[in-house]
Design an enzyme around this catalytic site. Sequence first.
Site, PDB file in Angstrom:
ATOM      1  N   SER A   1       6.122   5.530  25.336  1.00 22.44           N
ATOM      2  CA  SER A   1       4.940   5.493  24.491  1.00 22.44           C
ATOM      3  C   SER A   1       4.814   4.040  24.088  1.00 22.44           C
ATOM      4  CB  SER A   1       5.087   6.395  23.275  1.00 22.44           C
ATOM      5  OG  SER A   1       3.884   6.373  22.546  1.00 22.44           O
TER       6      SER A   1
ATOM      7  N   LEU B   1      -3.601  -6.921  34.038  1.00 22.63           N
ATOM      8  CA  LEU B   1      -4.198  -5.617  34.306  1.00 22.63           C
ATOM      9  C   LEU B   1      -3.497  -4.501  33.549  1.00 22.63           C
ATOM     10  CD1 LEU B   1      -4.729  -5.928  38.161  1.00 22.63           C
ATOM     11  CD2 LEU B   1      -6.505  -5.942  36.388  1.00 22.63           C
TER      12      LEU B   1
ATOM     13  N   HIS C   1      -1.839   1.024  39.449  1.00 25.55           N
ATOM     14  CA  HIS C   1      -0.996   1.066  38.248  1.00 25.55           C
ATOM     15  C   HIS C   1       0.135   2.089  38.360  1.00 25.55           C
ATOM     16  CE1 HIS C   1       0.233   0.810  34.073  1.00 25.55           C
ATOM     17  NE2 HIS C   1       0.175   2.117  34.009  1.00 25.55           N
TER      18      HIS C   1
ATOM     19  N   ARG D   1      12.038  13.659  -6.245  1.00 29.14           N
ATOM     20  CA  ARG D   1      11.919  12.338  -5.605  1.00 29.14           C
ATOM     21  C   ARG D   1      12.835  11.329  -6.282  1.00 29.14           C
ATOM     22  NH1 ARG D   1       6.844   9.159  -8.055  1.00 29.14           N
ATOM     23  NH2 ARG D   1       6.462  10.440  -9.896  1.00 29.14           N
TER      24      ARG D   1
ATOM     25  N   SER E   1       7.536   4.895  -6.122  1.00 27.54           N
ATOM     26  CA  SER E   1       7.045   6.278  -6.029  1.00 27.54           C
ATOM     27  C   SER E   1       8.064   7.183  -5.351  1.00 27.54           C
ATOM     28  CB  SER E   1       5.729   6.330  -5.228  1.00 27.54           C
ATOM     29  OG  SER E   1       4.705   5.647  -5.903  1.00 27.54           O
TER      30      SER E   1
ATOM     31  N   GLU F   1       4.086   2.182   8.593  1.00 29.77           N
ATOM     32  CA  GLU F   1       5.001   3.314   8.733  1.00 29.77           C
ATOM     33  C   GLU F   1       5.528   3.457  10.153  1.00 29.77           C
ATOM     34  OE1 GLU F   1       1.953   3.406   7.445  1.00 29.77           O
ATOM     35  OE2 GLU F   1       2.328   3.673   5.304  1.00 29.77           O
TER      36      GLU F   1
ATOM     37  N   HIS G   1       5.836  13.099  -2.722  1.00 31.24           N
ATOM     38  CA  HIS G   1       4.456  13.453  -3.070  1.00 31.24           C
ATOM     39  C   HIS G   1       3.915  14.563  -2.170  1.00 31.24           C
ATOM     40  CE1 HIS G   1       5.089   9.791  -5.237  1.00 31.24           C
ATOM     41  NE2 HIS G   1       3.986   9.987  -5.924  1.00 31.24           N
TER      42      HIS G   1
END
Lengths: 653, 653
Positions: free
Chosen positions: B118, B180, B254, B352, B379, B400, B449
Amino acid sequence: MNKNIINLLEHKAYKLRYLSIISTTQAGSGHVTSCLSAADIVAALFFYAMSFDPQDSHNTNNDRFILSKGHAAPLLYAAWQQVGVLSQDDILTLRQFDSVLEGHPTPRFNKIEAATGSLGQGLSVGVGIAMSAKLDQHDFYTYVLIGDSESSEGQIWEAAQIASYYKLDNLVAILDVNRLGQTGETMQGWDVQNYQAKFKAFGWDTIIINGHDMCEIVNALDQVRKLSGKPIVIIAKTIKGYGVAMAENKNGFHGRAFTKEELPEVLQELHDKFSQAAEYKENEDLSPFDTILQKQNHSGRTERDKSVRVLRPAQDVRDFNNPNPNGFGENHKNKFTLPTPSYKQDEKIATRKVYGQALVELDDVCDNLLSLDAEVKNSTFAQILETKDAKKFIQCFIAEQNMISMAVGLTSRGKITFSSTFACFLSRAFDSLRMAAISRSPLRVCGSHAGVSIGQDGPSQMGLEDIAMFRVLPNSIILYPSDAVSTYKCVELMANYNDGISYLRTTRSDTPIIYKNSEDFKIGGCKVLYTNPQDKACIIAAGITLHEALKAYEELKKEGIKVAIIDLYCVKPIDVKTILETVGKYKKIITVEDHYLEGGLGQAVAFELRNANIQVECLAVTKLPRSGTMQELLAFEDIDARAIIRAVKKIIC
Amino acid sequence: MNKNIINLLEHKAYKLRYLSIISTTQAGSGHVTSCLSAADIVAALFFYAMSFDPQDSHNTNNDRFILSKGHAAPLLYAAWQQVGVLSQDDILTLRQFDSVLEGHPTPRFNKIEAATGSLGQGLSVGVGIAMSAKLDQHDFYTYVLIGDSESSEGQIWEAAQIASYYKLDNLVAILDVNRLGQTGETMQGWDVQNYQAKFKAFGWDTIIINGHDMCEIVNALDQVRKLSGKPIVIIAKTIKGYGVAMAENKNGFHGRAFTKEELPEVLQELHDKFSQAAEYKENEDLSPFDTILQKQNHSGRTERDKSVRVLRPAQDVRDFNNPNPNGFGENHKNKFTLPTPSYKQDEKIATRKVYGQALVELDDVCDNLLSLDAEVKNSTFAQILETKDAKKFIQCFIAEQNMISMAVGLTSRGKITFSSTFACFLSRAFDSLRMAAISRSPLRVCGSHAGVSIGQDGPSQMGLEDIAMFRVLPNSIILYPSDAVSTYKCVELMANYNDGISYLRTTRSDTPIIYKNSEDFKIGGCKVLYTNPQDKACIIAAGITLHEALKAYEELKKEGIKVAIIDLYCVKPIDVKTILETVGKYKKIITVEDHYLEGGLGQAVAFELRNANIQVECLAVTKLPRSGTMQELLAFEDIDARAIIRAVKKIIC
């Protein structure tokens, strides 16, 4: 510089600060210091730079504004109050359950273009809106206010590069460099030259200003009009909490409102600091807006501005009590009918290819169609539409988050967008999809290369979590067709679905035609391919596993075992009624899917039937897959015909 | 420049091309042209720049290599073949089901640091590894090969900025600018100056080279050693398909291997083009590696290189037949024991916050602990650990995806990472988490949260899809505690879980203590808080809704209705046995959760009990939420005590 204008704008900035403070104090929470840093900028945008008709959000000539730093929502509501769309009482309902003025903007307040609050997405939405203007040859501007802290999200740079690539000189970003994030200094602090170098490298025109000097702000907004060929960013050095000394440039005030006890002193200080602006009297008879319009006409404005009833007080158009529950959906009341397809019954063709073919047909009946793809158009077959009509195709390169948020922007301007990439890579856009759902944006999304059946490329390329992901999005539908005819008809269903996100899951390999070209499909439907009084169990499958189920059916028939077969082409919502009718007598179901077990088709079916006293066994991907041939992998995961036969024999014992 | 070295490296590059071609042709698929553009670079990395012990992947002095452009896997395997870890026969198993040489690299082949494929994630993994070296004062280098097309992923720029912020001058990226992408030219084409400007703006040292000139490559790799203070990128202008004219710099090649028919001519052409390199004879007695080592010592190498048995042929260490099924997990065989906590039974404290407190305790017994947070440490309460021991905290800013992929890199080097942000924002890292699962990286992740119970901030800040997302990850576990004691113990469980990703879901508001400090918790466990022979139904809840369930219990008791209460603190895997034992008589369950219905706790329970003839009703978030107070929102979604009471009365009718 017309001093009258500056005086008015400074007054407006004062009012925005005042309203941001009192509304957050009333709410007991909210990001007031993030409002204070950007108040001068927003005042200049709403009361100087932007032309729009506050009575008519749909006016296609309106300039558009996206608050990417969504936590500054109170500032945005304050601006709309000053425009006349909200009363001061309305403002004081901030963050209340019955108010449309939410903690972060959502389209429940019908002046909001897109929900924001997950940082880093607003510029992509702006890119989509600016691109719609180019496509439709509208000459409005799109303004996006970005926080400095959120510029650490890579999506900002995805949006930046594509805006430059497509030469969106109608897109203006304003970067509010207030130095402080939620818990400390940003990576760049007040190094505005650093931001400038980055945006320049990404192909933007840049202007650095003091974000609290109204003359500099106005000059920059004028200069924007004289530039062309590139998107423009105004990099504004600001002070977080500007105007209230106790909070200015200090940590610890990010999400904190001033208390009711602090309020009198805070407001007095604000008044003292901006006394001239505070005491400025707006003369409603001799409207300063007329002056502004004149000024605007001198600074590069076009004929368009005359067609927009340029901004003026609009107390009569308050539509606070007419919230916008359907978000962008209200823009779309489509009824597109595709011609009957003409697939041959002995043909084998991949559903991903039919996706592209169906888009071509849709293009004939849908003026607003746009296909977006993330540099895999020859895999998703989005390229078939591009070949027919290149204007309807937008290459989004490998940047899935930006593609989806851009689609939200395009969709908000009435485009029917179909966004495609490998199903697995859509996982990268989950947050963008989540926010699109909050915007109730009717995005159409296609994920190709579903499941282990793609074979040799291995697990990184296999979409195995996409059903789970799209199921959890509010108001979404999921279509997972297994042959050419059903895929074609599913694309038609998506074109006409306006209540949320619709998702199409396609398969890599060629599959046989199952349906007649005249067959009808519907959202929330399924197809009973075989059913017989002698059935012992029902196999529910979709996509590639339906073909395995059909092979199993034939094998089992030879052994004298009859089973029903259901094609669950619509995975959300599920056609519970038809399933129940089919399995009523024997009450045994085997689901089989090329997707991880968790959150997939089988668990969706099992959930719906949980209290129906039906035995449900679920075949799904449960082992981390690998490279191999399709058949090896289907066998490895126990989702091929043999595994189905085993499961049938076990369940009917 | 020592001509011998260049000759050797050119020979190695020839061999890598040769092996990439024959292995992909044998497989019938694979991205051979992407291998050909980078062959010279990889040859110089593996046989000149990098020092490592091929017999010992765990040697902490080894230089590290990440193939971010994972589709060039055949090139990587070819390099390991030339190192001596694989035979040519092994290479020819590429992409086969029984081979560890997958289409894209996974740690099933135990020389792979992290699964890639990925695109856009490898640089973040490299940042994590390079940071581990800084933290541990190891002076190895981390090299990351990036494709130009994947540089459109924003995550690349997230990694770039954080590498610069943390001055990772031990991180070397090589950008393979072959112009490319999969379907056409990239946004920048061969504009290497554009890439240079971007990386410079992001704080990197940059070197531009011709990626097919071995002298330039070697000089650049030498120059890297002389630079310090900044990460370094070598921007290599290359030609996709270099060496085979039919494919060179052409679209349409490709993902296509050369056919068996094309192969003889292709290999002949390759031989002719690189005839000197092809015919170069390696003299194994007078090892060219000795020369290289000398050279290296002259070019800024340190003492470290002497401790690493510097690269040499290693035919004896082939471990092709010893695949690495547990990926990074094998590095971690932890047993951490936290002291018994001392929460007071009448205390109210947010889970938390306890997360942060537990990390502090863990830090006392775990040398390798690291807390990563995405600029919300006050937080998530990750800041409690930072306050105690700043060296154990890494501020990852609002990015993130990079945080999670960076954690994969750190974890691969033996760190026990806990990564935290709002649960909703973890959706942005779904693809990174997906790839981490394929790497079998034992990441620890905390999402704070959770749910509508956060109240006024509104839907953009509410984690409502996180359970669905983490459930679908292979080998994951999900812990969702409701009080301080269970949270504390769950952090301990996570520290000791090495088989995959562990996820902790925490709640914003303060909640009462339920458990004694001595209570035990386990992965796959639950707690029966109330059970009674007179029970009519069982309520299963977790987190905030457990407290609503307890309120409902008291109300129902007053009315004479007895119900069992189960705290399902472990949502994956589910303790089916205990649930069945509890509800055995009355067979009625109500689940209640602050999460969307789809893929959540209730559907997980319903699935597990699908064939147990138990009535299951699921209360969950089914309406798009909004701002409001916690109690308003719990009521709006029908997941508060009153809704539970209604559901109980209905189910027991």
